[in-house]
Write a protein that holds these residues in place. Structure first.
Motif, PDB file in Angstrom:
ATOM      1  N   MET A  73      -1.323  -5.792  54.290  1.00 18.26           N
ATOM      2  CA  MET A  73      -1.715  -4.416  54.017  1.00 18.26           C
ATOM      3  C   MET A  73      -2.106  -3.653  55.271  1.00 18.26           C
ATOM      4  SD  MET A  73      -3.777  -5.002  50.416  1.00 18.26           S
ATOM      5  CE  MET A  73      -4.383  -3.319  50.375  1.00 18.26           C
ATOM      6  N   LYS A  74      -1.939  -2.330  55.201  1.00 13.11           N
ATOM      7  CA  LYS A  74      -2.265  -1.446  56.315  1.00 13.11           C
ATOM      8  C   LYS A  74      -3.728  -1.016  56.283  1.00 13.11           C
ATOM      9  CE  LYS A  74       2.403   0.568  56.002  1.00 13.11           C
ATOM     10  NZ  LYS A  74       3.163   1.827  55.763  1.00 13.11           N
ATOM     11  N   GLN A  83       1.035   0.283  50.822  1.00 12.42           N
ATOM     12  CA  GLN A  83       1.248   1.537  51.549  1.00 12.42           C
ATOM     13  C   GLN A  83      -0.039   2.317  51.779  1.00 12.42           C
ATOM     14  OE1 GLN A  83       4.245   1.993  52.833  1.00 12.42           O
ATOM     15  NE2 GLN A  83       4.812   0.094  51.798  1.00 12.42           N
ATOM     16  N   ILE A  84      -1.143   1.854  51.231  1.00 16.93           N
ATOM     17  CA  ILE A  84      -2.420   2.556  51.372  1.00 16.93           C
ATOM     18  C   ILE A  84      -2.991   2.306  52.768  1.00 16.93           C
ATOM     19  CG2 ILE A  84      -4.814   2.595  50.541  1.00 16.93           C
ATOM     20  CD1 ILE A  84      -3.661   2.007  47.728  1.00 16.93           C
ATOM     21  N   THR A  85      -3.578   3.355  53.355  1.00 20.39           N
ATOM     22  CA  THR A  85      -4.152   3.230  54.696  1.00 20.39           C
ATOM     23  C   THR A  85      -5.660   3.454  54.715  1.00 20.39           C
ATOM     24  OG1 THR A  85      -3.609   5.568  55.102  1.00 20.39           O
ATOM     25  CG2 THR A  85      -2.012   3.921  55.838  1.00 20.39           C
ATOM     26  N   LYS A  86      -6.240   3.881  53.615  1.00 22.15           N
ATOM     27  CA  LYS A  86      -7.682   4.123  53.557  1.00 22.15           C
ATOM     28  C   LYS A  86      -8.412   2.892  53.020  1.00 22.15           C
ATOM     29  CE  LYS A  86      -7.367   9.134  53.144  1.00 22.15           C
ATOM     30  NZ  LYS A  86      -7.798  10.334  52.396  1.00 22.15           N
ATOM     31  N   VAL A 100      -2.345   6.847  42.914  1.00 21.51           N
ATOM     32  CA  VAL A 100      -2.906   8.130  43.358  1.00 21.51           C
ATOM     33  C   VAL A 100      -3.350   8.022  44.808  1.00 21.51           C
ATOM     34  CG1 VAL A 100      -4.757   9.807  43.000  1.00 21.51           C
ATOM     35  CG2 VAL A 100      -3.598   8.800  41.026  1.00 21.51           C
ATOM     36  N   MET A 101      -4.001   6.918  45.144  1.00 23.69           N
ATOM     37  CA  MET A 101      -4.483   6.722  46.510  1.00 23.69           C
ATOM     38  C   MET A 101      -3.332   6.694  47.507  1.00 23.69           C
ATOM     39  SD  MET A 101      -6.729   6.325  48.799  1.00 23.69           S
ATOM     40  CE  MET A 101      -8.359   5.797  48.271  1.00 23.69           C
ATOM     41  N   ARG A 102      -2.241   6.042  47.135  1.00 17.78           N
ATOM     42  CA  ARG A 102      -1.082   6.009  48.036  1.00 17.78           C
ATOM     43  C   ARG A 102      -0.610   7.432  48.339  1.00 17.78           C
ATOM     44  NH1 ARG A 102       4.826   3.079  46.888  1.00 17.78           N
ATOM     45  NH2 ARG A 102       5.882   3.957  48.723  1.00 17.78           N
ATOM     46  N   ALA A 103      -0.546   8.274  47.313  1.00 17.12           N
ATOM     47  CA  ALA A 103      -0.093   9.653  47.502  1.00 17.12           C
ATOM     48  C   ALA A 103      -1.061  10.434  48.389  1.00 17.12           C
ATOM     49  CB  ALA A 103       0.067  10.344  46.151  1.00 17.12           C
ATOM     50  N   THR A 104      -2.369  10.205  48.216  1.00 15.96           N
ATOM     51  CA  THR A 104      -3.340  10.925  49.046  1.00 15.96           C
ATOM     52  C   THR A 104      -3.234  10.500  50.510  1.00 15.96           C
ATOM     53  OG1 THR A 104      -5.166   9.341  48.733  1.00 15.96           O
ATOM     54  CG2 THR A 104      -4.935  11.095  47.095  1.00 15.96           C
ATOM     55  N   CYS A 105      -2.911   9.236  50.739  1.00 12.59           N
ATOM     56  CA  CYS A 105      -2.713   8.769  52.119  1.00 12.59           C
ATOM     57  C   CYS A 105      -1.477   9.413  52.730  1.00 12.59           C
ATOM     58  CB  CYS A 105      -2.586   7.250  52.148  1.00 12.59           C
ATOM     59  SG  CYS A 105      -4.090   6.347  51.737  1.00 12.59           S
TER      60      CYS A 105
END
Length: 237
Positions: A193-194, A165-168, A127-132
Motif C-alpha cells: 500500500m501507498k 490506491q489510497i495515499t492518506k 470514497v477515500m480513494r476518490a478523495t485522494c
C-alpha cells in the motif's frame, strides 16, 4: 467493564453530547442518520462518518458505542444506514453523506474521517480513494473495522482494488480470527500500500468481533480506545 462502569460511561456520554435524528437526501430517497455532537463544540470540530456492514444498520452496537465515545471526546459523529448490498450504490450513498456533513453550517468542521464496518469499510475505502485522487484536503483518514479483504473460504479473491490506491492515513481494526481477513494476507497487502497504515488486531475475534475470553463490552472498549488514540495522533491532539 462492570455494570457500574457501563452505567457511569453512559451517563458521561449523555452529559457530554447531544444526539439528533436526521434525514440525508440521496437520489430519490432519504437516508436515516444520527448526529452525535459534543455539547461544548465551540471552535474547530473534526467529523467522523460511520456506517455498517452488509447486514444490520447504524444501530449496530459497535457503531453506537464508538460514536458516543468519540463525540464525548470532542468529535462530531454522523452514523447512517444504507442497506443496499451493491458496493457502487453504497459508495454513492457514502458520498452523499460526505457532502451533507461538509454542508453543516452550524459547525466549524476542520476535517473529516471516514469509518465503516465490513462492507461499509469497502464503501468508505472507495470514497477515500476518490478523495485522494481529487486531492480533497477535507478528508483526513480512513478507519476500517473488520475490513473484508476476501470472501470466506476464498483467500485468492482479494478485495484490495481501492485500498491499494489510497495515499492518506488508514487504520485497520480486525479480529485475529476473522474469516474474511486472513492476518498474513492483510499484512502482505499492507506491504504493497501507498498509505501510512496502522493495524490493531483484536485477539481471538472473528469477523463479527466476538472474541473468546472477552466480553462484548471489552471488545467495544478496545475498539473505541484504539480509534480515538489513532485520530488524536493524526490530528496531533
Amino acid at each position: 467493564m462492570s455494570v457500574i462502569d457501563v452505567l457511569a460511561y453512559s451517563l458521561i456520554c449523555i452529559i457530554c453530547i447531544f444526539q439528533e435524528e436526521i434525514k440525508i437526501p440521496f437520489a430519490k430517497k432519504l437516508l436515516d442518520a444520527v448526529l452525535s455532537v459534543p455539547k461544548a463544540h465551540s471552535g474547530v470540530l473534526y467529523g467522523v462518518i460511520l456506517t455498517h456492514g452488509a447486514g444490520g444498520d447504524m444501530n449496530f452496537a459497535h457503531l453506537v458505542s464508538l460514536a458516543s465515545h468519540l463525540a464525548s471526546h470532542g468529535l462530531l459523529c454522523l452514523r447512517f444506514t444504507c442497506k443496499g448490498l451493491n458496493l457502487v450504490y453504497r459508495t454513492k450513498a457514502y458520498n452523499a453523506v460526505v457532502l451533507y456533513i461538509k454542508s453543516l453550517d452550524d459547525y466549524n468542521i476542520g476535517g473529516i474521517f471516514l469509518l465503516g464496518r465490513s462492507m461499509g469499510s469497502r464503501a468508505a475505502a472507495s470514497v477515500m480513494r476518490a478523495t485522494c485522487e481529487d486531492d480533497d484536503d477535507a478528508v483526513q483518514g480512513l478507519i476500517c473495522l473488520s475490513y473484508p479483504l476476501h470472501p470466506p473460504n476464498a483467500k485468492g479473491k482479494l478485495q484490495d482494488e481501492d485500498i491499494l490506491q489510497i495515499t492518506k492515513p488508514m487504520l485497520f481494526i480486525s479480529g485475529s480470527m476473522d474469516e474474511m481477513c486472513d492476518e498474513a494476507l492483510l499484512m502482505r497487502t499492507i506491504g504493497k500500500m501507498k498509505a501510512p497504515v496502522q493495524i490493531h488486531w483484536i485477539e481471538n475475534a472473528n469477523h463479527g468481533m466476538s472474541a473468546k475470553g472477552k466480553t462484548a463490552d471489552d471488545v467495544m472498549t478496545e475498539i473505541n480506545e484504539q480509534t480515538l488514540s489513532w485520530i488524536q495522533d493524526i490530528l496531533k491532539l
